[in-house]
Write a protein that holds these residues in place. Structure first.
Motif, PDB file in Angstrom:
ATOM      1  N   ALA A   1      -7.100  -6.112  -1.496  1.00  0.00           N
ATOM      2  CA  ALA A   1      -6.969  -4.681  -1.261  1.00  0.00           C
ATOM      3  C   ALA A   1      -6.548  -4.420   0.189  1.00  0.00           C
ATOM      4  CB  ALA A   1      -8.280  -3.967  -1.580  1.00  0.00           C
TER       5      ALA A   1
ATOM      6  N   ILE B   1      -2.780  -4.926   0.968  1.00  0.00           N
ATOM      7  CA  ILE B   1      -1.768  -3.939   0.577  1.00  0.00           C
ATOM      8  C   ILE B   1      -1.574  -2.869   1.644  1.00  0.00           C
ATOM      9  CG2 ILE B   1      -2.185  -4.294  -1.884  1.00  0.00           C
ATOM     10  CD1 ILE B   1      -3.567  -1.474  -1.838  1.00  0.00           C
TER      11      ILE B   1
ATOM     12  N   LYS C   1      -4.879   4.385  -0.683  1.00  0.00           N
ATOM     13  CA  LYS C   1      -4.308   3.146  -1.223  1.00  0.00           C
ATOM     14  C   LYS C   1      -5.396   2.226  -1.764  1.00  0.00           C
ATOM     15  CE  LYS C   1      -0.226   2.969   1.780  1.00  0.00           C
ATOM     16  NZ  LYS C   1       0.422   2.220   2.880  1.00  0.00           N
TER      17      LYS C   1
ATOM     18  N   ASN D   1      -7.654  -2.057 -10.681  1.00  0.00           N
ATOM     19  CA  ASN D   1      -8.183  -3.407 -10.866  1.00  0.00           C
ATOM     20  C   ASN D   1      -9.622  -3.402 -11.401  1.00  0.00           C
ATOM     21  OD1 ASN D   1      -6.169  -5.542  -9.849  1.00  0.00           O
ATOM     22  ND2 ASN D   1      -6.010  -3.866  -8.383  1.00  0.00           N
TER      23      ASN D   1
ATOM     24  N   TYR E   1      -5.787   1.006  -5.591  1.00  0.00           N
ATOM     25  CA  TYR E   1      -5.812  -0.429  -5.890  1.00  0.00           C
ATOM     26  C   TYR E   1      -7.063  -0.797  -6.682  1.00  0.00           C
ATOM     27  CZ  TYR E   1      -6.204  -5.451  -5.354  1.00  0.00           C
ATOM     28  OH  TYR E   1      -6.352  -6.782  -5.623  1.00  0.00           O
TER      29      TYR E   1
ATOM     30  N   SER F   1      -0.437 -11.546  -1.673  1.00  0.00           N
ATOM     31  CA  SER F   1      -0.381 -10.546  -2.724  1.00  0.00           C
ATOM     32  C   SER F   1       0.386 -11.069  -3.938  1.00  0.00           C
ATOM     33  CB  SER F   1       0.274  -9.278  -2.180  1.00  0.00           C
ATOM     34  OG  SER F   1       0.257  -8.277  -3.141  1.00  0.00           O
TER      35      SER F   1
END
Length: 190
Positions: free
Chosen positions: A131, A134, A177, A185, A181, A100
């Motif tokens: 992704a 995370i 989440k 992005n 994300y 990450s």
């Protein structure tokens, strides 16, 4: 074509290695795919974990009772192999953080967009692994099993040994989440 149960019985009763080879052929791809998503694309590690899974399945095949499908039983073994791997080595948590940090530092936003237009499949694959990185391990497992492997909540609960409510919670948090994300992005298409 013989059923999974028939093949399992041939292996359990008479040690028929050809029958087990057929089971491996049928399920090698889903097991490897599960590990690829859990390891964020580390194919060597995924192959090693898949091999461990099939070795454990072969040695424990006499314990298969047919209460769940063979695929669900095998994926439970795969889940346990991965859980043991992460518990014993604590590598994945450090790797998630490293990937990450490395990716966010290595690809500035402008260059990331240029890369997305020049190699869309490679970038999308990288974005998916970023992704997934995370997510907490249990969220990633539930997301992978449902969205990528196509298992329903009851099957995920059998594979992971979690209660269905816990699986639903991990899926809900994980999806939230992932959506955040991806939105941050450039994947928000409104």
């Amino acid at each position: 074509m013989p059923s999974d149960f028939s093949l399992v019985m041939q292996v359990a009763v008479s040690g028929n290695k050809r029958a087990f080879d057929e089971l491996v052929r049928r399920y090698q791809s889903p097991v490897r795919s599960f590990f690829l998503h859990q390891t964020m694309g580390d194919s060597q590690l995924s192959d090693d974990l898949a091999q461990d899974t099939f070795i454990k399945a072969y040695t424990a095949i006499a314990s298969f009772r047919g209460l769940a499908s063979f695929r669900t039983w095998l994926m439970r073994i795969a889940y346990n192999v991965f859980y043991d791997y992460t518990r014993n080595r604590h590598v994945l948590a450090q790797r998630d953080l490293t990937i990450s940090e490395h990716m966010s530092a290595a690809i500035p936003a402008d260059e990331g967009m240029a890369a997305a237009t020049s190699a869309p499949h490679a970038t999308l694959k990288l974005d998916i692994y970023q992704a997934l990185a995370i997510l907490k391990e249990q969220e990633r497992t539930c997301i992978t099993l449902q969205l990528i492997e196509g298992y329903d909540i009851a099957s995920i609960a059998k594979i992971t040994g979690m209660k269905q409510g816990t699986v639903k919670s991990h899926l809900s948090r994980g999806k939230e989440k992932l959506a955040d994300y991806l939105k941050h992005n450039g994947y928000d298409r409104r």
